[in-house]
Scaffold this active site. Sequence first.
Site, mmCIF file in Angstrom:
data_model
loop_
_atom_site.group_PDB
_atom_site.id
_atom_site.type_symbol
_atom_site.label_atom_id
_atom_site.label_comp_id
_atom_site.label_asym_id
_atom_site.label_seq_id
_atom_site.Cartn_x
_atom_site.Cartn_y
_atom_site.Cartn_z
ATOM 1 N N LYS A 137 20.563 -36.818 -31.482
ATOM 2 C CA LYS A 137 21.513 -37.842 -31.934
ATOM 3 C C LYS A 137 20.912 -39.240 -31.981
ATOM 4 O O LYS A 137 21.326 -40.067 -32.788
ATOM 5 C CB LYS A 137 22.768 -37.840 -31.058
ATOM 6 N N GLU A 156 33.712 -43.011 -32.271
ATOM 7 C CA GLU A 156 34.457 -42.092 -31.431
ATOM 8 C C GLU A 156 33.459 -41.172 -30.733
ATOM 9 O O GLU A 156 32.311 -41.059 -31.161
ATOM 10 C CB GLU A 156 35.399 -41.239 -32.278
ATOM 11 N N SER A 174 18.205 -28.545 -30.556
ATOM 12 C CA SER A 174 18.770 -29.876 -30.776
ATOM 13 C C SER A 174 18.909 -30.724 -29.521
ATOM 14 O O SER A 174 18.899 -31.949 -29.603
ATOM 15 C CB SER A 174 20.132 -29.756 -31.472
HETATM 16 C C1 LIG Z 1 26.269 -33.245 -30.923
HETATM 17 C C2 LIG Z 1 25.313 -32.120 -30.772
HETATM 18 C C3 LIG Z 1 25.236 -31.060 -31.711
HETATM 19 C C4 LIG Z 1 26.170 -30.961 -32.873
HETATM 20 O O1 LIG Z 1 26.034 -31.936 -33.836
HETATM 21 P P1 LIG Z 1 25.419 -31.653 -35.282
HETATM 22 O O2 LIG Z 1 25.816 -32.842 -36.047
HETATM 23 O O3 LIG Z 1 26.034 -30.369 -35.791
HETATM 24 O O4 LIG Z 1 23.957 -31.501 -35.110
HETATM 25 C C5 LIG Z 1 24.272 -30.087 -31.544
HETATM 26 N N1 LIG Z 1 23.440 -30.108 -30.490
HETATM 27 C C6 LIG Z 1 23.473 -31.079 -29.556
HETATM 28 C C7 LIG Z 1 22.515 -31.031 -28.426
HETATM 29 C C8 LIG Z 1 24.410 -32.117 -29.664
HETATM 30 O O5 LIG Z 1 24.451 -33.085 -28.728
#
Ligand SMILES: *Cc1c(COP(=O)(O)O)cnc(C)c1O
Length: 399
Positions: free
Chosen positions: A93, A115, A380
């Site tokens: 993010k 938000e 992610s």
């Molecule tokens: C917020 C988040 C997501 C989901 O968000 P996307 O916009 O779908 O990528 C996925 N993995 C992690 C670790 C997150 O913090």
Amino acid sequence: MGYLKSTPDANGFFGEYGGAELPPPLVPHFREIHEAYLRISHSAEFIRDLRYIRKHYQGRPTPVSYLKNLSDDCGGAQIYAKREDLNHTGAHKLNHCMAEALLAKFMGKTKLMAETGAGQHGVALATAAAYFDMECEIHMGEIDIAKEAPNVTRMKLLGANVVPVSFGGRSLKEAVDSCFQSYVAQAETALFAIGSVVGPHPFPMMVRDFQHVVGVEAREQFLEMTGQLPDMVAACVGGGSNAMGIFSGFIEDDVALYGVEPLGTSSNLGDHAASITYGEDGDIHGFRTLVLKDAEGNPAPVHTVASGLDYPGVGPEHAHLHKTGRVTYTTADDKEALDAFYRLSRREGIIPALESAHAVAFALREARANPGKSILINLSGRGDKDIDFVTETYGFGTD
Ligand SMILES: *Cc1c(COP(=O)(O)O)cnc(C)c1O
């Protein structure tokens, strides 16, 4: 013209999805954001500043890791992971939050607002605000504030003003509504920094472009490690930003792309958040996409063990890539994600976020069925935020 340059069109449509359905007072502000983005995306100064931040503050490039033990366990495809968990603040993010904050700075704004659901986007944006010496206002439902106390503490330590939202379901949807209301009155001086490839144009395009670095790095790193491109690339899909980041690096290659949606506890409406797999065309938060709807046609309640994936819509580009067939969308349920969470921790020494564990679950399943192939997943985020919940609810795993 290549896919990324030609998509979306000038009105923000990815095929039939996307666009901007805005309350009239916000129309000029979104136009201003769009124009500023087009300007800065060609500015040498902006690009240089963003590169500097990514390298010296965020810790980019993040590596690609070969997951040898998991690959050996499965006895099929070779599994690799792009390590977005190693970003500062522990997830992808920050890639778009730092860029959105830099855009706000270039526009002369003094405040960032957004938000947050589980608090991950709020923490990343509060981090960017601290770095750029800007004010930060985060809207969060009272239910989420009670559930996600450590992230509320983090945001406050980082200097953000956390606004509790006490109407309706007191969760993510109401937090979006509340933030939009507050933004209308401050749009001259503040930027509403949307947290995924969702919302009205230009955010789905802009956030994708800011996450593109993930795919560009991963492609180069994978080629360097193996001499080839991966056969399959997979990522979890909530709003869809980490997935668009890695997909965009391979979209013009002969590489199979897979988005993994959360199937929660079952395929019954209300038990999952698989908006592409089970949704229908509709509008949500100012754009057209695939939406999970209740009997009255309103956004339905959703569930998944990974609160970062808990959204009844999805980024419009994913709805488009589903329709064209360029990306295959599939699901993993809570149980598969938890199993993958334990397996990656125990076998590779990497505790994944529950969101990312959905992509790991996909790799475990597909590796067995695809001997001789290679699978690259986008990891992610890291799972530190999830360890108390997981161990208190499910224990320490069985293997
Ligand atoms: C917020 C988040 C997501 C989901 O968000 P996307 O916009 O779908 O990528 C996925 N993995 C992690 C670790 C997150 O913090």
